[in-house]
Design a protein around this motif. Structure first.
Motif, PDB file in Angstrom:
ATOM      1  N   LEU A 144     -15.570  46.560  49.903  1.00  0.00           N
ATOM      2  CA  LEU A 144     -14.785  46.221  48.719  1.00  0.00           C
ATOM      3  C   LEU A 144     -13.379  46.810  48.826  1.00  0.00           C
ATOM      4  O   LEU A 144     -13.159  47.805  49.530  1.00  0.00           O
ATOM      5  CB  LEU A 144     -15.462  46.762  47.456  1.00  0.00           C
ATOM      6  CG  LEU A 144     -16.765  46.059  47.048  1.00  0.00           C
ATOM      7  CD1 LEU A 144     -17.488  46.868  45.982  1.00  0.00           C
ATOM      8  CD2 LEU A 144     -16.496  44.646  46.557  1.00  0.00           C
ATOM      9  N   LYS A 199     -14.108  50.880  47.442  1.00  0.00           N
ATOM     10  CA  LYS A 199     -15.093  51.040  46.370  1.00  0.00           C
ATOM     11  C   LYS A 199     -16.488  50.867  46.953  1.00  0.00           C
ATOM     12  O   LYS A 199     -16.730  49.964  47.741  1.00  0.00           O
ATOM     13  CB  LYS A 199     -14.835  50.016  45.261  1.00  0.00           C
ATOM     14  CG  LYS A 199     -15.761  50.172  44.062  1.00  0.00           C
ATOM     15  CD  LYS A 199     -15.412  49.168  42.967  1.00  0.00           C
ATOM     16  CE  LYS A 199     -16.345  49.343  41.773  1.00  0.00           C
ATOM     17  NZ  LYS A 199     -16.051  48.359  40.693  1.00  0.00           N
ATOM     18  N   ALA A 248     -20.578  47.306  43.925  1.00  0.00           N
ATOM     19  CA  ALA A 248     -20.056  46.196  43.133  1.00  0.00           C
ATOM     20  C   ALA A 248     -20.352  46.423  41.654  1.00  0.00           C
ATOM     21  O   ALA A 248     -21.442  46.859  41.290  1.00  0.00           O
ATOM     22  CB  ALA A 248     -20.684  44.885  43.594  1.00  0.00           C
ATOM     23  N   GLU A 285     -17.258  40.981  42.435  1.00  0.00           N
ATOM     24  CA  GLU A 285     -17.256  41.962  43.523  1.00  0.00           C
ATOM     25  C   GLU A 285     -18.422  41.735  44.482  1.00  0.00           C
ATOM     26  O   GLU A 285     -18.277  41.945  45.693  1.00  0.00           O
ATOM     27  CB  GLU A 285     -17.279  43.369  42.949  1.00  0.00           C
ATOM     28  CG  GLU A 285     -15.955  43.733  42.279  1.00  0.00           C
ATOM     29  CD  GLU A 285     -15.875  45.171  41.816  1.00  0.00           C
ATOM     30  OE1 GLU A 285     -14.732  45.674  41.694  1.00  0.00           O
ATOM     31  OE2 GLU A 285     -16.935  45.785  41.576  1.00  0.00           O
ATOM     32  N   ILE A 290     -17.192  39.202  46.871  1.00  0.00           N
ATOM     33  CA  ILE A 290     -16.290  39.763  47.879  1.00  0.00           C
ATOM     34  C   ILE A 290     -17.077  40.437  48.991  1.00  0.00           C
ATOM     35  O   ILE A 290     -16.847  40.202  50.188  1.00  0.00           O
ATOM     36  CB  ILE A 290     -15.317  40.768  47.232  1.00  0.00           C
ATOM     37  CG1 ILE A 290     -14.322  40.047  46.320  1.00  0.00           C
ATOM     38  CG2 ILE A 290     -14.563  41.559  48.312  1.00  0.00           C
ATOM     39  CD1 ILE A 290     -13.483  40.994  45.471  1.00  0.00           C
TER      40      ILE A 290
END
Length: 207
Positions: free
Chosen positions: A46, A50, A53, A58, A61
């Motif tokens: 991420l 990060k 999620a 997210e 992604i």
């Protein structure tokens, strides 16, 4: 007590490949980055590194990042998908050979059959000695075919997963927060790393 099943003979070619490696395998997936440091790269899942999620956008992604790299490694070929689970030897590890239908690994990798086991007795306290069970299946790689499994990995619900080609030259080990990738040569590693430089760790050692 049920009898522990024997390893699936269909996985004998994978066993021979691992035994031919130096060091011989199989290895715990988290060890790959150390053993193959000259061919290793880590990508984060991420933006801003990060770890987990927070919403479906997210998840989209991180699944796209996983699948993009998996496609570059394995498109058009077959892969072994390997999942693992462990049991403390002091508690009778043979019981772990009997899949539990309620276990996340069993539900997410129903095609996996017992490939091999690996005893970890490095800890000086025998209470923490562990037997690891490796389950594998071989399949054509298709983008998205592992999405439920990858999502569980991203949530730290299923650690110890890796994907490798039939020749054991490239390995993808997803984890919660990213993926460790082993390439066939340092040059191939460098080219993959450069294509996805925005996904790299800012840590000086690539962690």
């Amino acid at each position: 007590m049920s009898t522990a099943p024997l390893p699936d003979p269909a996985h004998a070619p994978l066993t021979r490949l691992w035994q031919a490696h130096r060091p011989a395998g199989p290895l715990r997936p988290h060890e790959l980055k150390t053993v193959y440091a000259d061919r290793w790269v880590r990508f984060h899942s991420l933006p801003e590194s990060k770890r987990y999620a927070g919403d479906e956008a997210e998840y989209a992604i991180l699944l796209d990042r996983y699948n993009t790299v998996l496609d570059e490694l394995f498109a058009g070929g077959e892969v072994y998908v390997v999942t693992t689970e462990g049991a403390f030897l002091s508690e009778g590890a043979d019981l772990a050979d009997v899949p539990d239908p309620a276990d996340p690994r069993t539900a997410l990798h129903p095609e996996g059959t017992l490939w091999t086991t690996l005893d970890d007795t490095a800890d000086p306290d025998p209470v923490f000695h562990t037997r690891w069970y490796f389950y594998a299946d071989r399949r054509p790689w298709r983008r998205g075919c592992l999405d439920p499994l990858l999502r569980a990995v991203a949530d730290d619900a299923l650690p110890g997963v890796f994907v490798t080609d039939a020749g054991l030259t490239r390995i993808h080990h997803p984890y919660d927060g990213g993926a460790d990738v082993i390439l066939a040569t340092p040059g191939e590693r460098d080219r993959l790393r450069d294509r996805h430089s925005a996904w790299l760790s800012k840590h000086p050692k690539g962690y």
